[in-house]
Write a protein that holds these residues in place. Structure first.
Motif, PDB file in Angstrom:
ATOM      1  N   UNK A 147       3.188  -2.141  -9.377  1.00  0.00           N
ATOM      2  CA  UNK A 147       4.345  -2.570  -8.587  1.00  0.00           C
ATOM      3  C   UNK A 147       5.061  -3.685  -9.335  1.00  0.00           C
ATOM      4  N   UNK A 148       6.356  -3.586  -9.432  1.00  0.00           N
ATOM      5  CA  UNK A 148       7.180  -4.574 -10.137  1.00  0.00           C
ATOM      6  C   UNK A 148       6.642  -4.819 -11.540  1.00  0.00           C
ATOM      7  N   UNK A 149       6.225  -3.737 -12.208  1.00  0.00           N
ATOM      8  CA  UNK A 149       5.747  -3.791 -13.601  1.00  0.00           C
ATOM      9  C   UNK A 149       4.426  -4.543 -13.726  1.00  0.00           C
ATOM     10  N   UNK A 150       3.742  -4.693 -12.622  1.00  0.00           N
ATOM     11  CA  UNK A 150       2.497  -5.459 -12.621  1.00  0.00           C
ATOM     12  C   UNK A 150       1.426  -4.700 -11.864  1.00  0.00           C
ATOM     13  N   UNK A 151       0.175  -5.197 -11.982  1.00  0.00           N
ATOM     14  CA  UNK A 151      -0.935  -4.650 -11.217  1.00  0.00           C
ATOM     15  C   UNK A 151      -0.957  -5.315  -9.838  1.00  0.00           C
ATOM     16  N   UNK A 152      -1.222  -4.507  -8.816  1.00  0.00           N
ATOM     17  CA  UNK A 152      -1.334  -5.042  -7.461  1.00  0.00           C
ATOM     18  C   UNK A 152      -2.780  -5.484  -7.204  1.00  0.00           C
ATOM     19  N   UNK A 153      -2.931  -6.704  -6.673  1.00  0.00           N
ATOM     20  CA  UNK A 153      -4.249  -7.232  -6.317  1.00  0.00           C
ATOM     21  C   UNK A 153      -4.255  -7.502  -4.815  1.00  0.00           C
ATOM     22  N   UNK A 154      -5.202  -6.937  -4.108  1.00  0.00           N
ATOM     23  CA  UNK A 154      -5.329  -7.149  -2.660  1.00  0.00           C
ATOM     24  C   UNK A 154      -6.562  -7.987  -2.375  1.00  0.00           C
ATOM     25  N   UNK A 155      -6.362  -9.116  -1.709  1.00  0.00           N
ATOM     26  CA  UNK A 155      -7.477  -9.943  -1.266  1.00  0.00           C
ATOM     27  C   UNK A 155      -7.597  -9.820   0.248  1.00  0.00           C
ATOM     28  N   UNK A 156      -8.827  -9.817   0.742  1.00  0.00           N
ATOM     29  CA  UNK A 156      -9.067  -9.661   2.183  1.00  0.00           C
ATOM     30  C   UNK A 156      -9.544 -10.973   2.796  1.00  0.00           C
ATOM     31  N   UNK A 157      -9.110 -11.219   4.028  1.00  0.00           N
ATOM     32  CA  UNK A 157      -9.549 -12.403   4.779  1.00  0.00           C
ATOM     33  C   UNK A 157      -9.959 -11.955   6.183  1.00  0.00           C
TER      34      UNK A 157
END
Length: 464
Positions: A102-112
């Protein structure tokens, strides 16, 4: 049969649904064709060419964009309650990165884990403020203090706040936040400054399902099962009660039920249904409540009810497992059901990406698509180095109609309901579509969304 585990919900929920088209009369079934535009394509690869990517704000580095999904998953009161939201976002992370990022970058998802407490929900906002571009796909029932979300500083110290692209917002303070963009339909009006309105006010309700029930039984005499475990859930039923009454339902009674009650607790409700000659029972509580009510009705030989009806809360694997005990129950929902794999590309992508599809996870995936649409719009107009908290909020505010690629009914993410629905019915082999009949479609009618004026707190005091 597809798995669609949905943990019992504590409130009456009206959900969102799919793309709508209308004829001159204002009502038509919308069709979402297989192979409709892919909402999960990475934004313009051309936009990335020759661009030296930069760290543009908190949560945005040259290589990654970090978002946080916050949901009630670890409370001992309801372990795993909204695990579907986390599972959905983590699956979205994998899907997006496998398809170009996404947006030329890797998506990182953090959970809380907000743990069903306002304290941990607040801590989740603080953690997101320090680490993430935005909150996405969340579902935290208790979120009364949204000050961090509203004023969190960006990387330059400006009190921009965080975009909250939520799957569902129960707390009215979260609903009214100027930084909230919500997939789930919301009833409450808000002040222009993003604060809730108290006292008597005009709320929005969805009653599109009532006309269908009246096509089966024109004179509906009803009993309403009110989710009674929390004051807010009781209040959430008040405007639905009034809206259905104004649509022609004659209520014989409205009674609080608990999601933790045993079957014996439904004995007096069945007696009330019999004495009131009820032909319509609407469950605003969870799937367990409806299952126990149906079993108790059968045990007492109650046979006057033609319409057993429930919200999305009964669209669960557990409810389906009740089999013949709940056969015939109607469930209305506002997105294309999991049974219709192949009818919509966004639905198919979700089903292919998660092991245990559920309605909360589906809404979380839809929220992620909304986030992606806003990010893609920024990239297309200003390039991949224009991604900041402020630009994201501005882009989201520019989206006044969203349908997740035709999977859900179009609605304004800032509030209100979609006017689309599909009605499913529990059959001998699971849920079956009954209205509209054509697979991959929803019925959309502006008349299904109405306004009622009342004070929910006052009306809640009248419910037994």
């Amino acid at each position: 049969m597809k798995r669609y585990k949905v943990i019992a919900v504590l409130m009456a929920l009206g959900l969102v649904a799919a793309a709508c088209g209308r004829d001159e009369g204002g009502t038509t079934a919308a069709t979402t064709e297989p192979g409709s535009p892919d909402t999960t394509e990475a934004a313009g690869d051309e936009a990335c060419e020759g661009v030296e990517l930069e760290a543009t704000d908190t949560g945005v580095t040259a290589d990654t964009i970090t978002i946080q999904v916050m949901a009630d998953t670890g409370s001992p009161l309801a372990p795993g309650l909204f695990q579907g939201n986390v599972d959905g976002l983590e699956a979205f992370e994998t899907f997006i990165n496998d398809n170009g990022g996404i947006a030329c970058r890797e998506l990182v998802v953090e959970a809380w884990d907000s743990k069903l407490t306002p304290e941990e929900t607040k801590n989740g906002q603080i953690n997101a403020c320090a680490n993430a571009l935005a909150l996405v796909g969340g579902n935290s029932l208790f979120n009364p203090d949204v000050s961090t979300m509203n004023t969190c500083p960006d990387a330059e110290g400006n009190p921009t706040g965080l975009a909250n692209v939520s799957a569902l917002a129960n707390d009215v303070n979260e609903q009214c936040s100027l930084n909230s963009f919500i997939i789930q339909g919301t009833a409450e009006p808000c002040n222009a400054d993003g604060t809730p309105i108290s006292g008597e006010r005009t709320l929005t309700a969805f009653i599109g399902n009532i006309e269908y029930y009246q096509s089966i039984e024109p004179e509906l005499t009803g009993l309403y099962m009110v989710p009674g475990d929390l004051p807010t859930t009781v209040q959430s039923a008040t405007y639905q009660l009034v809206a259905q009454e104004e649509a022609g339902v004659d209520w014989a009674g409205a009674f609080k039920v608990s999601g933790r009650a045993e079957q014996s607790a439904y004995t007096p409700l069945v007696q009330q249904a019999r004495s009131g000659d009820v032909n319509y029972v609407y469950n605003g509580s969870n799937d367990v409540a409806m299952t126990l009510m149906r079993r108790e009705a059968a045990a007492q030989g109650l046979d006057s009810v033609d319409i057993w009806a429930c919200s999305l809360a009964c669209y669960t694997e557990k409810f389906a497992e009740a089999g013949a005990d709940v056969e015939g129950t109607y469930v209305w929902m506002q997105f294309l059901p999991f049974e219709e794999e192949g009818s919509n590309e966004a639905l198919d992508n979700y089903l292919a990406s998660v092991e245990t599809p559920d309605s909360f996870g589906a809404q979380a995936w839809m929220a992620a698509l909304l986030f992606q649409e806003a990010v893609n719009g920024i990239v297309e107009s200003d390039g991949p180095n224009a991604i900041t908290r402020a630009s994201l909020i501005e882009a989201l505010n520019g989206i006044d109609s969203f349908d997740a690629g035709g999977w859900m009914g179009a609605k304004d993410p800032k509030g209100g309901f979609s006017d689309c629905m599909v009605i499913m019915q529990m059959g001998a082999d699971g849920f079956e579509r009954v209205f509209p009949e054509e697979p991959g479609t929803l019925e959309c009618d502006p008349a299904g969304v109405v306004e009622v004026t009342l004070d929910p707190a006052v009306e809640a005091e009248k419910i037994q």
